[in-house]
Design an enzyme around this catalytic site. Sequence first.
Site, short mmCIF file in Angstrom:
data_model
loop_
_atom_site.label_atom_id
_atom_site.label_comp_id
_atom_site.label_asym_id
_atom_site.label_seq_id
_atom_site.Cartn_x
_atom_site.Cartn_y
_atom_site.Cartn_z
N CYS A 95 -0.39 0.15 16.38
CA CYS A 95 -1.63 -0.18 17.02
C CYS A 95 -1.83 0.32 18.41
O CYS A 95 -2.35 1.69 18.21
CB CYS A 95 -1.66 -1.75 17.49
SG CYS A 95 -3.05 -2.59 17.69
N HIS A 197 0.41 -5.05 12.64
CA HIS A 197 1.80 -5.54 13.16
C HIS A 197 2.02 -6.92 12.83
O HIS A 197 1.55 -7.44 11.56
CB HIS A 197 1.53 -5.25 14.68
CG HIS A 197 0.27 -5.63 15.22
ND1 HIS A 197 -0.19 -6.96 15.11
CD2 HIS A 197 -0.60 -4.94 15.95
CE1 HIS A 197 -1.30 -7.11 15.88
NE2 HIS A 197 -1.70 -5.89 16.21
N1 GLN Z 1 -5.37 -2.14 23.63
C1 GLN Z 1 -5.85 -1.62 22.17
C2 GLN Z 1 -6.94 -2.23 21.51
O1 GLN Z 1 -7.49 -3.29 21.83
C3 GLN Z 1 -4.56 -1.91 21.20
C4 GLN Z 1 -4.29 -3.20 21.18
C5 GLN Z 1 -3.13 -3.55 20.58
O2 GLN Z 1 -1.74 -2.83 20.45
N2 GLN Z 1 -2.82 -4.50 19.87
O3 GLN Z 1 -7.44 -1.44 20.93
#
Ligand code: GLN
Length: 242
Positions: A95, A197
């Site tokens: 992610c 995840h």
């Molecule tokens: N901040 C990033 C997004 O919103 C990744 C989010 C996350 O790691 N869940 O795209």
Amino acid sequence: MAELRVCALYPDLMNIYADRGNMLMLQWRCAWRKIGFRLVGVGLGDELSSDEHDLFYIGGGQDRDQLLCARDLVEVKSGALHAAAERGAVVLAVCGGYQLLGHAYVLGAQEVAGVGLVDLRTVREEGPRLIGNVAIEVELDGEPGPRVLAGFENHGGRTVLGPGEQPLGRVLRGNGNDGASGQEGVRRGNVIGTYLHGPLLPKNAWFADWLIRRALGLDALEPLDDELERQAHLSARRAAGV
Ligand code: GLN
């Protein structure tokens, strides 16, 4: 005795989706096979050794924490991480960490440089966040055929791979990289990025084993009694409708 040496990058900042569970999964699957396991956390400002770890992990993060880590990754750790990837170490990024593997994460007028291990770019668009259960089909060398990875995604960023880059898998259910391409994640050799995840490895024990094998250069691992893990995988697949 073989030993899996894992480096968790920014474990205090990039950990919002039970990323610790991924580390525990690797730890226990090694322990049950009497494979040694060593986990080192490396944070902001810390030097990174390119050859003291077999597997590097970066988890998910909020935009704000991600920006801090992006700068550090580029300024302090880029050389070591590139050297590690070149010698075939496994890099697994989930992610927010996945977004930082590429060239840039663009938030409005701000363009944040990533570490550039793979050719991809992520843009935080105005549209809704891409949230939900997801399942993808992957074909990985050493596996008998196509397999399913199941997990959960929650990202605002849309990721587009460069022309020479391969996705980790094909979206069966969910949004994947951008909700449109049908691609999920990225894979270049042992460098892997994914939006899955929830956490990824406890839901996909077979993939944890694939990573351990790749990181240690082994062809096979001793089988384990995986009934609970199989149930966890099936439950994650059911949640995604696959
Ligand atoms: N901040 C990033 C997004 O919103 C990744 C989010 C996350 O790691 N869940 O795209």
